[in-house]
Each structure stands twice: as C-alpha cells, then as structure tokens.
Design an enzyme around this catalytic site. Sequence first.
Site, mmCIF file in Angstrom:
data_model
loop_
_atom_site.group_PDB
_atom_site.id
_atom_site.type_symbol
_atom_site.label_atom_id
_atom_site.label_comp_id
_atom_site.label_asym_id
_atom_site.label_seq_id
_atom_site.Cartn_x
_atom_site.Cartn_y
_atom_site.Cartn_z
ATOM 1 N N ASP A 148 0.853 -1.195 0.000
ATOM 2 C CA ASP A 148 0.000 0.000 0.000
ATOM 3 C C ASP A 148 0.895 1.254 0.000
ATOM 4 O O ASP A 148 1.805 1.360 0.840
ATOM 5 C CB ASP A 148 -0.853 -0.047 1.288
ATOM 6 C CG ASP A 148 -1.984 0.954 1.291
ATOM 7 O OD1 ASP A 148 -2.404 1.395 0.210
ATOM 8 O OD2 ASP A 148 -2.472 1.284 2.407
ATOM 9 N N GLU B 278 -1.427 5.999 -9.206
ATOM 10 C CA GLU B 278 -2.390 6.975 -8.668
ATOM 11 C C GLU B 278 -2.266 8.317 -9.387
ATOM 12 O O GLU B 278 -1.175 8.802 -9.653
ATOM 13 C CB GLU B 278 -2.190 7.175 -7.153
ATOM 14 C CG GLU B 278 -3.183 8.192 -6.576
ATOM 15 C CD GLU B 278 -3.253 8.217 -5.037
ATOM 16 O OE1 GLU B 278 -2.830 7.254 -4.397
ATOM 17 O OE2 GLU B 278 -3.748 9.219 -4.506
ATOM 18 N N HIS C 54 -9.101 4.866 -2.476
ATOM 19 C CA HIS C 54 -8.444 4.897 -1.162
ATOM 20 C C HIS C 54 -9.356 5.665 -0.197
ATOM 21 O O HIS C 54 -10.367 6.237 -0.593
ATOM 22 C CB HIS C 54 -7.088 5.598 -1.268
ATOM 23 C CG HIS C 54 -6.035 4.734 -1.859
ATOM 24 N ND1 HIS C 54 -4.968 4.261 -1.138
ATOM 25 C CD2 HIS C 54 -5.901 4.218 -3.104
ATOM 26 C CE1 HIS C 54 -4.219 3.503 -1.916
ATOM 27 N NE2 HIS C 54 -4.764 3.460 -3.129
ATOM 28 N N ILE D 235 -9.746 0.072 3.046
ATOM 29 C CA ILE D 235 -10.299 0.367 4.370
ATOM 30 C C ILE D 235 -9.269 0.005 5.439
ATOM 31 O O ILE D 235 -8.837 -1.141 5.537
ATOM 32 C CB ILE D 235 -11.614 -0.418 4.584
ATOM 33 C CG1 ILE D 235 -12.662 0.084 3.580
ATOM 34 C CG2 ILE D 235 -12.112 -0.268 6.036
ATOM 35 C CD1 ILE D 235 -13.902 -0.750 3.477
#
Length: 332
Positions: free
Chosen positions: A93, A147, A234, A278
């Site tokens: 992540d 991203e 996200h 999450i």
Amino acid sequence: MTSYSDLGLVNTKDMFAKAIKGGYAIPAYNFNNMEQMQAIVQACVETKSPVILQVSSGARKYANQTLLRFMAQGAVQYARELGYDIPIVLHLDHGDSFELCKDCIETGFSSVMIDGSHLPYEENVALTKKVCEFAHSRKDYVTVEGELGVLAGVEDDVSSEHSHYTQPEEVEDFVKKTGADSLAISIGTSHGRTKFKPEQCTRDANGILIPPPLRFDILEEIEKRIPGFPIVLHGSSSVPIEYVKMIEKYGGVLKDSVGIPEEQLRKAAKSAVCKINIDSDGRLAMTALIRKVFAEKPDEFDPRKYLGPARDELKKMYMHKNINVLGSADRA
Ligand code: G3H
Ligand code: 13P
Ligand code: ZN
C-alpha cells in the site's frame, strides 16, 4: 527470491476483471498484526469473499516486513484450514519508491502500489512505468496500481493538507504510457477519521456531521475515457458513529469524525471501482472494544482478554462490509 504463486497468493488481474463484470468491489484491508490478519481471513472465508491484504510502509516498520510476508503466507494456509480456499492478494500500500516496490516483489508480494501522485505528472509517469516494467517481467506477473490526483490527509509518511481531484483528461495517457493494471483516483475520499472539515458538512438533527457527496461526475468521466479499466478508491472508511461513540464513552476524544457513507461506497462498488481501501474503520473497531474491556474490567491484564473481543468485533465489521457494502460476499 520468492514468487508469490509458490506461497498460494494471486495477483489482482482476474479478481478485478470479475469484480467489474459483476458490479462489486474487492475489499483491501490493511493489517499490522496477527489479530487484524485473523479477523480479515475469518471474515472473508465465512463470507466467501476474495480479499486484498495490504501492507503499508508503516506496517513494515512496525511489524517487520519478513514477519508480515510470512503471515500472508500463513493466511493462505489458515483460510484452507477454515474450510474455504479464497483468492488472496498480498499488496504493498502506498509504495513510494522503485526500490521498495522491487523489494516487496522479490519477497513474494503479488501486487504493489507505486504512489507518485504527489510528483509532477511526467515524473509520476516515469516512476510508475519503471515499476510496471519490473513487475510485469517477473515469472509470475505482479500487478501494479498507480495513482493520479491527491487525497487530503496522511498517506503513510506523506501527508498533504490539500486534495486535488483526478483530472479525467490525464487518465488515458497515464494508463497507456505506464502500463499500470489499475488506477487510484481522487474524487473526495481521504485518509483517516476526519475526511471532511466540519464546514464542508451539514449536521443532522442529532448534530452528526453529514459529508458532501463524492464526485461521481468525475468518476463517470474517467470511466468514459478508460472503459472497463480497474479503478481504486483509497480513504474509504465509513468511520461508523457507533465506534466513535463507544470510544468517547470510555474516555477517548475523537472530535469531528466523519467518513464516507456506506451508500456512497455501495454505489461506487457497482461502477468500475473494483478495489476499496479500508484501514481506519478497523482501528476504530479495535480501539472501541479494547477501551470497553479496560473500562469494564479494570483488573484485566491478559492481552488475549482484550485483543480477543477486539478481533471478534473486527471480524463482524469486515463481514458486514463484504456482505452489505462492497458486495464481495459469495464471489470467491
Ligand atoms: O493509507 C494509509 C493507510 O491507512 C496506512 O496507514 O501508514 O499508518 O500504516 P499507516
Ligand atoms: P482509510 O483511512 O479511509 O481507512 O483509508 C485507508 C487507505 O486508503 C489505505 O490505503
Ligand atoms: Zn490509501
């Protein structure tokens, strides 16, 4: 060097294709310790849901990267022991460098995120492309999440005061030039438990903050430009009011907490959004239950007696999300 298929892990390719087709999203839950990992695996096995286990740089520092990797390998065996062989991805992540992504890939991660969203556009493209070239050339194809757009709040060691939405005009070029397998976008979500400032919200009759809606218009524009391409959200904790209240009842102070309402996530999960991240909700659930045990049983000092109830609550929460929010239950 370890290849993820030897550990029983899978990449996100097939998972995302099915999720987009089926109109649901795969849960991406962060873990830092054994209890979180157990709760995630128990919940996903019981609901027969595919799952992405996420490890942040912070988690690597806290728990040790080698231990976390072996825990993920253990998760595959544990799921089988619990009676259902669910597909499990081990994902980095918010990777912030090529070296970190390479290290994770070489130790058995099946998926990585390279987060170049804070960089100038061309630098983000170059870094993401470099990670993709390495990840895709492995014997086992490792999937890469890029991203575009910046989320407000803390993104691991990187924190940004201001968000800016993803610009739909950039997505096609980014995906084509980088070769990324999925794209995280910014449409109003953010990390942590205070996703909006109180002045951005309204209040209901009980004084509870009601956030503004996500920018579904931007999501639709993105979907038009890269049809069928896997999109990631996200910062998708809902910050359940019952946990905030429980924490405050037992001495905590969590002022101005506000998350993403479940109906907004339900709507997103039906679109090209096929991975929903999450983390904060898990932190809230654990903290609430631990505070409750401490308040009600001041003489308790066996960690199993407070981590156990926290783990049970976490499992319940993850099951609820899989069944009622993301729609991933019975998709494994
Ligand atoms: O995106 C952030 C995740 O919630 C990970 O948080 O860096 O504190 O582990 P962390
Ligand atoms: P939350 O802080 O909303 O749980 O977001 C987690 C996340 O995006 C991890 O990458
Ligand atoms: Zn994130």
